[in-house]
Each structure stands twice: as C-alpha cells, then as structure tokens.
Design a protein around this motif. Structure first.
Motif, PDB file in Angstrom:
ATOM      1  N   GLY A 107       0.934  -0.979  -0.492  1.00 35.82           N
ATOM      2  CA  GLY A 107      -0.262   0.055  -0.160  1.00 35.82           C
ATOM      3  C   GLY A 107       1.197   0.882   0.081  1.00 35.82           C
ATOM      4  N   ILE A 108       0.160   2.289  -0.174  1.00 39.38           N
ATOM      5  CA  ILE A 108       0.878   3.452  -0.310  1.00 39.38           C
ATOM      6  C   ILE A 108       0.270   4.840   1.606  1.00 39.38           C
ATOM      7  CG2 ILE A 108       1.157   6.024  -1.025  1.00 39.38           C
ATOM      8  CD1 ILE A 108       2.400   4.011  -3.127  1.00 39.38           C
ATOM      9  N   ALA A 109       1.007   5.008   2.080  1.00 37.81           N
ATOM     10  CA  ALA A 109       0.869   5.514   3.717  1.00 37.81           C
ATOM     11  C   ALA A 109       1.894   6.924   3.130  1.00 37.81           C
ATOM     12  CB  ALA A 109       1.372   4.757   4.598  1.00 37.81           C
ATOM     13  N   PHE A 110       0.782   7.951   3.954  1.00 40.79           N
ATOM     14  CA  PHE A 110       0.975   9.154   3.650  1.00 40.79           C
ATOM     15  C   PHE A 110       1.000   9.563   4.970  1.00 40.79           C
ATOM     16  CE2 PHE A 110      -2.337   9.295   1.095  1.00 40.79           C
ATOM     17  CZ  PHE A 110      -2.730   9.556   1.002  1.00 40.79           C
ATOM     18  N   ILE A 111       1.248  11.459   4.637  1.00 45.06           N
ATOM     19  CA  ILE A 111       0.468  12.413   6.211  1.00 45.06           C
ATOM     20  C   ILE A 111       0.415  13.385   4.865  1.00 45.06           C
ATOM     21  CG2 ILE A 111       1.027  14.300   7.742  1.00 45.06           C
ATOM     22  CD1 ILE A 111       2.575  11.437   8.667  1.00 45.06           C
ATOM     23  N   VAL A 112      -0.877  13.739   5.197  1.00 38.20           N
ATOM     24  CA  VAL A 112      -1.392  15.992   4.355  1.00 38.20           C
ATOM     25  C   VAL A 112      -1.420  16.770   5.747  1.00 38.20           C
ATOM     26  CG1 VAL A 112      -2.969  16.764   3.772  1.00 38.20           C
ATOM     27  CG2 VAL A 112      -3.534  14.280   2.734  1.00 38.20           C
ATOM     28  N   LEU A 113      -0.795  17.164   4.990  1.00 32.38           N
ATOM     29  CA  LEU A 113      -0.472  18.620   6.619  1.00 32.38           C
ATOM     30  C   LEU A 113      -0.532  19.719   5.988  1.00 32.38           C
ATOM     31  CD1 LEU A 113       1.766  18.913   9.415  1.00 32.38           C
ATOM     32  CD2 LEU A 113       3.625  19.025   7.919  1.00 32.38           C
ATOM     33  N   TYR A 114      -1.241  20.417   6.476  1.00 36.04           N
ATOM     34  CA  TYR A 114      -1.428  21.807   6.386  1.00 36.04           C
ATOM     35  C   TYR A 114      -0.551  22.417   7.319  1.00 36.04           C
ATOM     36  CZ  TYR A 114      -5.215  25.739   5.955  1.00 36.04           C
ATOM     37  OH  TYR A 114      -5.814  26.975   5.452  1.00 36.04           O
ATOM     38  N   TYR A 115      -0.286  23.621   6.535  1.00 31.31           N
ATOM     39  CA  TYR A 115       0.739  24.548   8.087  1.00 31.31           C
ATOM     40  C   TYR A 115      -0.676  26.072   7.619  1.00 31.31           C
ATOM     41  CZ  TYR A 115       4.835  22.120   7.897  1.00 31.31           C
ATOM     42  OH  TYR A 115       5.689  22.067   7.460  1.00 31.31           O
ATOM     43  N   THR A 116      -1.147  25.732   8.302  1.00 34.63           N
ATOM     44  CA  THR A 116      -2.897  26.601   8.452  1.00 34.63           C
ATOM     45  C   THR A 116      -1.715  28.724   8.564  1.00 34.63           C
ATOM     46  OG1 THR A 116      -2.575  27.375  11.248  1.00 34.63           O
ATOM     47  CG2 THR A 116      -4.187  24.702  10.312  1.00 34.63           C
ATOM     48  N   GLY A 117      -0.621  28.502   8.946  1.00 33.10           N
ATOM     49  CA  GLY A 117      -0.570  30.051   9.425  1.00 33.10           C
ATOM     50  C   GLY A 117       0.168  30.391   7.603  1.00 33.10           C
ATOM     51  N   LEU A 118      -0.048  29.528   7.065  1.00 32.14           N
ATOM     52  CA  LEU A 118       0.680  29.820   5.714  1.00 32.14           C
ATOM     53  C   LEU A 118      -0.442  29.831   4.898  1.00 32.14           C
ATOM     54  CD1 LEU A 118       4.158  27.911   5.501  1.00 32.14           C
ATOM     55  CD2 LEU A 118       4.258  30.837   6.030  1.00 32.14           C
ATOM     56  N   ASP A 119      -1.269  29.094   4.828  1.00 31.19           N
ATOM     57  CA  ASP A 119      -2.243  28.699   3.864  1.00 31.19           C
ATOM     58  C   ASP A 119      -1.501  27.542   2.968  1.00 31.19           C
ATOM     59  OD1 ASP A 119      -4.782  28.234   3.201  1.00 31.19           O
ATOM     60  OD2 ASP A 119      -4.839  29.946   2.115  1.00 31.19           O
ATOM     61  N   GLU A 120      -0.637  26.701   3.067  1.00 26.86           N
ATOM     62  CA  GLU A 120      -0.379  25.780   1.959  1.00 26.86           C
ATOM     63  C   GLU A 120      -0.324  24.442   3.173  1.00 26.86           C
ATOM     64  OE1 GLU A 120       3.108  28.796   1.261  1.00 26.86           O
ATOM     65  OE2 GLU A 120       3.216  26.305   1.516  1.00 26.86           O
ATOM     66  N   MET A 121      -0.274  22.885   1.827  1.00 30.92           N
ATOM     67  CA  MET A 121      -0.973  21.798   1.761  1.00 30.92           C
ATOM     68  C   MET A 121       0.765  21.141   1.313  1.00 30.92           C
ATOM     69  SD  MET A 121      -4.085  20.277   2.123  1.00 30.92           S
ATOM     70  CE  MET A 121      -4.865  21.345   2.612  1.00 30.92           C
ATOM     71  N   TYR A 122       0.639  19.648   2.437  1.00 30.43           N
ATOM     72  CA  TYR A 122       1.847  19.354   1.745  1.00 30.43           C
ATOM     73  C   TYR A 122       1.399  18.474   2.318  1.00 30.43           C
ATOM     74  CZ  TYR A 122       4.356  23.185   1.096  1.00 30.43           C
ATOM     75  OH  TYR A 122       4.977  24.612   0.736  1.00 30.43           O
ATOM     76  N   TYR A 123       2.260  17.040   0.834  1.00 27.74           N
ATOM     77  CA  TYR A 123       1.733  15.376   0.878  1.00 27.74           C
ATOM     78  C   TYR A 123       3.333  14.471   0.996  1.00 27.74           C
ATOM     79  CZ  TYR A 123       1.314  10.504  -1.314  1.00 27.74           C
ATOM     80  OH  TYR A 123       1.471   9.372  -0.757  1.00 27.74           O
ATOM     81  N   LEU A 124       3.332  14.280   2.794  1.00 31.19           N
ATOM     82  CA  LEU A 124       4.581  13.845   3.278  1.00 31.19           C
ATOM     83  C   LEU A 124       4.366  12.025   2.624  1.00 31.19           C
ATOM     84  CD1 LEU A 124       4.949  15.832   6.940  1.00 31.19           C
ATOM     85  CD2 LEU A 124       5.903  16.136   3.927  1.00 31.19           C
ATOM     86  N   PRO A 125       4.847  11.952   1.810  1.00 25.17           N
ATOM     87  CA  PRO A 125       5.441   9.887   2.022  1.00 25.17           C
ATOM     88  C   PRO A 125       5.905   9.572   3.097  1.00 25.17           C
ATOM     89  CG  PRO A 125       6.184  11.615   0.064  1.00 25.17           C
ATOM     90  CD  PRO A 125       6.141  12.499   1.324  1.00 25.17           C
ATOM     91  N   PHE A 126       5.044   8.475   3.339  1.00 23.51           N
ATOM     92  CA  PHE A 126       5.641   7.820   4.362  1.00 23.51           C
ATOM     93  C   PHE A 126       7.606   7.446   4.596  1.00 23.51           C
ATOM     94  CE2 PHE A 126       6.703   3.953   6.781  1.00 23.51           C
ATOM     95  CZ  PHE A 126       6.587   4.027   8.041  1.00 23.51           C
ATOM     96  N   GLN A 127       7.755   7.229   3.741  1.00 24.05           N
ATOM     97  CA  GLN A 127       9.360   6.982   3.877  1.00 24.05           C
ATOM     98  C   GLN A 127       9.780   8.358   4.431  1.00 24.05           C
ATOM     99  OE1 GLN A 127      11.264   4.486   3.450  1.00 24.05           O
ATOM    100  NE2 GLN A 127       8.905   3.493   3.359  1.00 24.05           N
ATOM    101  N   LYS A 128       9.016   9.681   3.620  1.00 24.75           N
ATOM    102  CA  LYS A 128      10.031  10.880   4.670  1.00 24.75           C
ATOM    103  C   LYS A 128       9.569  11.057   5.676  1.00 24.75           C
ATOM    104  CE  LYS A 128      11.978  14.875   4.285  1.00 24.75           C
ATOM    105  NZ  LYS A 128      13.746  14.239   3.661  1.00 24.75           N
TER     106      LYS A 128
END
Length: 183
Positions: A107-128
């Motif tokens: 499978g593919i695992a990851f985290i969706v991380l939202y920097y609320t102060g910057l209003d930016e969202m990132y996909y962090l692959p599980f390996q990272k």
C-alpha cells in the motif's frame, strides 16, 4: 491547475476539506477513501437529548483515512500545524508501525500536512515521515521544519477537489516503482 486558496473556507477544518474531496473522488469513481471513526466509550449520556456528554477513547486508532485509489490501497493521516515547525509527538508510534506495515503489504501511506499560518498543504510520503521519526529516535530533533520538507509535494485544489492529493499519490507510486527496480 488551480492554486490552493481556502480564504472562502476559513471555518472548515482540514478533515472537512478532505471529506469533501473524498466525496468528489467517489462520485467521479477515482477513489474510495473512508474516514476511520475513533472508537469511544461513553461515560455520561444526557437522557433528555440522548447525547454523549462525557466519553474516553476506547483504543488507539490507526490512521484517519483508508481506502483504495484505482486498485491501490492507501492510508493517511491528516495533521494541522500553526507554526513552521511540526512536533513529531503529534504522530504516534502505533501510527508509524501501522503505516510501515501497510506499505510492506504493497500500500501507499502518507500524511497530509496543512500549515494553517501559511495556508499551504503538503503530501508527506511515509518514507520521509519515517526518516524524520528515525532521526528523532536516534537522539536528533523531535520535530521537522517547513524548510526540511520537499516543496514539490505541495497539494493544490482543483475544482471541487479541495485537497487534491491524487496527483501526489501518482508521484509517490513513481518513486516506489523506481526504488523497487533498484532493489
């Protein structure tokens, strides 16, 4: 391609945005992703309204979301961060174990991380995520910074897909395929 802009959605939480995106993915038959409810044990119930007024979490949950994208199993957790430094204590050891086992099953695992102060969202692959976790376990930083993440993994909105993470899953799959060829 639209840019990420939640100015009109300030009252919405990250999970609301993801849930709406998942509804859109399902309607378009692109993916079937479900929110995993956190099991609770009620302690106190208001008899008049029949609402739970006091409860505790039954057990540790795994991740926030699980499902399939075009036949590929995926799981992920949604995290918000007001500052530009993300404390790793916001990710739990049982979540790391689950995501590691999930990827070991193909499978593919990851985290969706939202920097609320910057209003930016990132996909962090599980390996990272795992590399940050291992650094912490080896006695290093107990957090990672905005500068440390790869900004090419930024999640953008596209039409009714407010957290359009499917693009990043495609990128993650390419990364997995390249690494599988090396092994």
């Amino acid at each position: 391609m639209g840019t990420w802009n939640t100015r009109g959605l300030r009252g919405s939480t990250l999970e609301d945005l993801i849930n709406r995106t998942n509804d859109s993915y399902r309607e378009k038959k692109l993916a079937l992703i479900q929110k995993i409810p956190t099991p609770i044990t009620p302690i106190q119930i208001d008899k008049a309204s029949r609402h739970i007024t006091l409860a505790y979490f039954d057990q540790k949950s795994t991740v926030d979301y699980i499902g399939a994208v075009q036949g590929i199993p995926v799981c992920f957790d949604a995290k918000e961060c007001a500052a530009t430094t993300f404390p790793l204590q916001n990710i739990h050891p049982h979540q790391i174990r689950f995501m590691e086992e999930f990827e070991a099953q193909g499978g593919i695992a990851f985290i969706v991380l939202y920097y609320t102060g910057l209003d930016e969202m990132y996909y962090l692959p599980f390996q990272k995520v795992k590399s940050f976790w291992e650094r912490m376990e080896a006695g290093g930083r107990k957090s990672f910074t905005y500068e440390e993440i790869d900004h090419s993994w930024r999640i953008r909105a596209y039409r009714d897909m407010l957290v359009h993470y499917l693009e990043m899953i495609a990128k993650d799959l390419e990364y997995h395929q390249q690494n599988d060829k090396k092994d």
